[in-house]
Design a protein around this motif. Sequence first.
Motif, PDB file in Angstrom:
ATOM      1  N   TYR A  67      -9.807   3.565  -1.690  1.00 32.48           N
ATOM      2  CA  TYR A  67     -10.086   3.302  -3.099  1.00 32.48           C
ATOM      3  C   TYR A  67     -10.198   1.796  -3.357  1.00 32.48           C
ATOM      4  CZ  TYR A  67      -9.531   8.074  -4.873  1.00 32.48           C
ATOM      5  OH  TYR A  67      -9.708   9.402  -5.161  1.00 32.48           O
ATOM      6  N   VAL A  68      -9.307   1.018  -2.763  1.00 34.47           N
ATOM      7  CA  VAL A  68      -9.362  -0.439  -2.936  1.00 34.47           C
ATOM      8  C   VAL A  68     -10.667  -0.981  -2.360  1.00 34.47           C
ATOM      9  CG1 VAL A  68      -8.343  -2.638  -2.246  1.00 34.47           C
ATOM     10  CG2 VAL A  68      -6.861  -0.753  -2.979  1.00 34.47           C
ATOM     11  N   THR A  72       0.826  -1.209   0.000  1.00 33.64           N
ATOM     12  CA  THR A  72       0.000   0.000   0.000  1.00 33.64           C
ATOM     13  C   THR A  72       0.866   1.267   0.000  1.00 33.64           C
ATOM     14  OG1 THR A  72      -1.780  -1.152   1.145  1.00 33.64           O
ATOM     15  CG2 THR A  72      -1.797   1.250   1.252  1.00 33.64           C
ATOM     16  N   ALA A  73       1.958   1.242   0.750  1.00 38.19           N
ATOM     17  CA  ALA A  73       2.833   2.418   0.826  1.00 38.19           C
ATOM     18  C   ALA A  73       3.443   2.749  -0.535  1.00 38.19           C
ATOM     19  CB  ALA A  73       3.944   2.186   1.848  1.00 38.19           C
ATOM     20  N   THR A  96      -1.781   6.733   2.337  1.00 36.56           N
ATOM     21  CA  THR A  96      -2.015   5.287   2.405  1.00 36.56           C
ATOM     22  C   THR A  96      -3.474   4.983   2.760  1.00 36.56           C
ATOM     23  OG1 THR A  96      -1.251   5.288   4.705  1.00 36.56           O
ATOM     24  CG2 THR A  96       0.370   4.724   3.006  1.00 36.56           C
ATOM     25  N   GLY A  97      -4.054   5.789   3.616  1.00 30.90           N
ATOM     26  CA  GLY A  97      -5.462   5.585   3.965  1.00 30.90           C
ATOM     27  C   GLY A  97      -6.379   5.780   2.776  1.00 30.90           C
TER      28      GLY A  97
END
Length: 205
Positions: A178-179, A161-162, A172-173
């Motif tokens: 979005y995912v 994610t990063a 990252t949040g």
Amino acid sequence: MAEQVRVLIADDEGTIRAALAALLELEADLDVIAQAANGREAVELARRHRPDVAVLDLEMPDLDGIAVVAELHRAAPGCVTVVLSGRGRPAHLREALEAGAQAFVAKGAPAGTLADVIRGAQRGERYVDPTLAAEALTAPANPLTERELEVLRLAALDLPTAVIARRTHLATGTVRNYVAAATAKLGAESKGQAVAIARAQGWIR
């Protein structure tokens, strides 16, 4: 004598590339002037040789067929493009036509079909594989936003994610959001299933 149509072929599979070239060379009015093994090479050869028609495999390294279509409109505007695919989906067809492709042909089409499509494309005629065109009429619309697609494409590469956050210039949040949104919209139970659904529909490659 019929006017010669100068053709470039791009396919990363050497045997397919050679077979296509051999079949087209049997046509008196078609002249295969260059062959490329990837998308980047296809663009370079098109700049150098200025073909009338480029026949491009949909899935190639470096640049895929649709990206090459878009690039050739800038780099070799006199060259019309024909996309060739063995596993094309309605979404691929839409992308190819929006990028400027003149035709979309299935790799399993009869040998004479491609030659006729090349001639027609050079005259400005459009052609779409009939089976794929029929599928496009009933294919579901893509419910994902451009951002969701971008994040899902990167997630499909198993990137942390990063790393996705750095590449997309997002927090990252926000990437996780979005995912999660894409997963929910696709009715998937996990990120992996969301990726599989999006790939099966041709929304990501």
